[in-house]
Write a protein that holds these residues in place. Structure first.
Motif, short mmCIF file in Angstrom:
data_model
loop_
_atom_site.label_atom_id
_atom_site.label_comp_id
_atom_site.label_asym_id
_atom_site.label_seq_id
_atom_site.Cartn_x
_atom_site.Cartn_y
_atom_site.Cartn_z
N LEU A 1 0.86 -1.18 0.00
CA LEU A 1 0.00 0.00 0.00
C LEU A 1 0.89 1.23 0.00
N THR A 2 0.64 2.16 -0.90
CA THR A 2 1.34 3.44 -0.88
C THR A 2 0.38 4.50 -0.35
N VAL A 3 0.90 5.43 0.44
CA VAL A 3 0.05 6.50 0.98
C VAL A 3 0.69 7.85 0.67
N GLY A 4 -0.15 8.87 0.59
CA GLY A 4 0.35 10.23 0.37
C GLY A 4 1.08 10.42 -0.94
N ASP A 5 0.73 9.65 -1.96
CA ASP A 5 1.44 9.72 -3.25
C ASP A 5 0.74 10.76 -4.13
N GLY A 6 1.14 12.03 -3.99
CA GLY A 6 0.45 13.16 -4.60
C GLY A 6 0.00 12.97 -6.03
N ASP A 7 0.95 12.78 -6.96
CA ASP A 7 0.59 12.64 -8.37
C ASP A 7 0.53 11.17 -8.78
N LEU A 8 0.76 10.27 -7.82
CA LEU A 8 0.70 8.82 -8.02
C LEU A 8 1.83 8.29 -8.91
N SER A 9 2.85 9.12 -9.16
CA SER A 9 3.94 8.67 -10.03
C SER A 9 4.81 7.61 -9.35
N PHE A 10 4.93 7.66 -8.02
CA PHE A 10 5.70 6.63 -7.35
C PHE A 10 5.00 5.28 -7.44
N SER A 11 3.70 5.28 -7.18
CA SER A 11 2.94 4.03 -7.26
C SER A 11 3.02 3.41 -8.66
N HIS A 12 2.93 4.27 -9.66
CA HIS A 12 3.00 3.77 -11.04
C HIS A 12 4.40 3.24 -11.36
N ALA A 13 5.43 3.96 -10.91
CA ALA A 13 6.80 3.51 -11.14
C ALA A 13 7.07 2.19 -10.41
N LEU A 14 6.55 2.08 -9.20
CA LEU A 14 6.71 0.84 -8.42
C LEU A 14 6.01 -0.31 -9.13
N TYR A 15 4.80 -0.06 -9.60
CA TYR A 15 4.05 -1.09 -10.31
C TYR A 15 4.83 -1.59 -11.53
N ARG A 16 5.38 -0.68 -12.30
CA ARG A 16 6.12 -1.07 -13.49
C ARG A 16 7.44 -1.75 -13.16
N ALA A 17 8.07 -1.33 -12.05
CA ALA A 17 9.40 -1.84 -11.72
C ALA A 17 9.38 -3.26 -11.17
N ILE A 18 8.39 -3.58 -10.33
CA ILE A 18 8.44 -4.91 -9.69
C ILE A 18 7.19 -5.75 -9.88
N LYS A 19 6.10 -5.18 -10.43
CA LYS A 19 4.85 -5.92 -10.60
C LYS A 19 4.49 -6.71 -9.33
N PRO A 20 4.20 -6.00 -8.26
CA PRO A 20 3.94 -6.68 -6.99
C PRO A 20 2.70 -7.56 -7.02
N LYS A 21 2.69 -8.50 -6.12
CA LYS A 21 1.55 -9.42 -5.99
C LYS A 21 0.24 -8.65 -5.84
N LYS A 22 0.30 -7.57 -5.05
CA LYS A 22 -0.87 -6.74 -4.86
C LYS A 22 -0.40 -5.32 -4.57
N LEU A 23 -1.05 -4.36 -5.21
CA LEU A 23 -0.71 -2.96 -4.98
C LEU A 23 -1.99 -2.15 -4.90
N ILE A 24 -2.12 -1.38 -3.83
CA ILE A 24 -3.16 -0.36 -3.73
C ILE A 24 -2.45 0.96 -3.52
N ALA A 25 -2.81 1.95 -4.33
CA ALA A 25 -2.21 3.28 -4.23
C ALA A 25 -3.22 4.22 -3.59
N SER A 26 -2.71 5.19 -2.84
CA SER A 26 -3.63 6.15 -2.23
C SER A 26 -3.02 7.54 -2.24
N THR A 27 -3.90 8.52 -2.20
CA THR A 27 -3.48 9.91 -2.21
C THR A 27 -4.44 10.74 -1.37
N TYR A 28 -3.96 11.83 -0.84
CA TYR A 28 -4.75 12.67 0.07
C TYR A 28 -5.87 13.40 -0.67
N ASP A 29 -5.63 13.76 -1.93
CA ASP A 29 -6.60 14.55 -2.70
C ASP A 29 -7.67 13.67 -3.34
N ASP A 30 -8.72 14.33 -3.87
CA ASP A 30 -9.71 13.61 -4.65
C ASP A 30 -9.26 13.55 -6.11
#
Length: 269
Positions: free
Chosen positions: A10-39
């Motif tokens: 789980l990623t938290v506080g990922d403003g533009d979600l670029s870290f979550s996307h980079a992480l997804y592409r880099a390691i293809k985790p078993k499960k990933l949920i991304a989250s951000t403070y904004d709507d």
């Protein structure tokens, strides 16, 4: 940063979600949920280059309005549990104008407010989101410069929590192509200052132990607040204690302990 592709992340506080996307592409985790403070609307308006659609197009769940200081936010995970929860370069949201800044910093300094953000992140992550049968890891990546090093992340962030500081590891942004470190609340990139990932858990972790470092300044005959020592005798130690820098750090620590007392009293009600 050490990440196992078999982990649930789980990623938290990922403003533009670029870290979550980079992480997804880099390691293809078993499960990933991304989250951000904004709507969703705010994310797409604030950051012209964001990864919201890139993630959802790849069937990665994105949670918006995710406030790590709010228990109800964590309960929105609906019993989903994780092996590691990651908070990249955390910083409290900017206040909307001078009046809001003054109102919010009358009782607590920015130093304490940022520590409080991280303390609650670790507390609620361990209590409500990390799988008790897994490694139960909280990762906080921050910069090793002022004002971040004044937060005493390694020394007193988990005071009163059922979690310990395990050690740190350098954060290599080159391992996450496409990740852009942003200024808080602004569509502007910041310099890729070397980051440090600090690791916390209620458990020891033999797999990580060999790759983590644990600083000398957290051991005896050192000052964790100032990252100073070893001291050569009582005179050297006393000279440090009397120094202006140490007194300033001591004042910040005193304010932090007052916040902890107030927070713990509220939690017990």
């Amino acid at each position: 940063m050490y990440l196992n592709p078999n982990w649930r992340i789980l990623t938290v506080g990922d403003g533009d979600l670029s870290f979550s996307h980079a992480l997804y592409r880099a390691i293809k985790p078993k499960k990933l949920i991304a989250s951000t403070y904004d709507d969703e609307h705010t994310i797409k308006t604030k950051y012209t280059d964001n990864a919201f659609s890139d993630l959802t197009d790849n069937k990665v769940t994105v949670l918006t309005h995710f406030d790590v200081t709010n228990k109800d936010t964590w309960r929105r995970l609906n019993n989903d549990t994780f092996d590691v929860i990651i908070f990249q370069f955390p910083l409290i949201p900017a206040f909307a104008g001078k009046t809001a800044f003054v109102e919010n910093t009358q009782k607590n300094s920015l130093n304490t407010l940022n520590r409080a953000l991280l303390h609650q992140f670790i507390k609620y992550a361990c209590e409500l989101a990390l799988d008790k049968s897994g490694p139960m890891l909280c990762y906080i990546t921050s910069k090793d410069v002022k004002p971040y090093l004044h937060w005493n992340i390694e020394g007193s962030l988990v005071a009163g929590l059922d979690a310990s500081y395990l050690g740190k590891i350098p954060f290599d942004i080159s391992k996450f192509p496409g990740y852009k470190i942003r200024n808080v609340d602004r569509d502007k990139h910041v310099k890729d200052t070397s980051g440090i990932t600090y690791i916390f858990s209620p458990k020891s972790n033999a797999d990580l132990k060999s790759i983590l470092t644990y600083p000398d300044y957290l051991t005896d005959n050192h000052c964790a607040l100032c990252r100073a020592g070893p001291f050569h005798g009582n005179e050297d130690h006393q000279k440090h204690i009397n120094a202006k820098k140490h007194q300033q750090m001591l004042a910040l620590e005193h304010e932090w302990k007052n916040w902890l007392t107030h927070f713990n009293n509220k939690e017990e009600l």
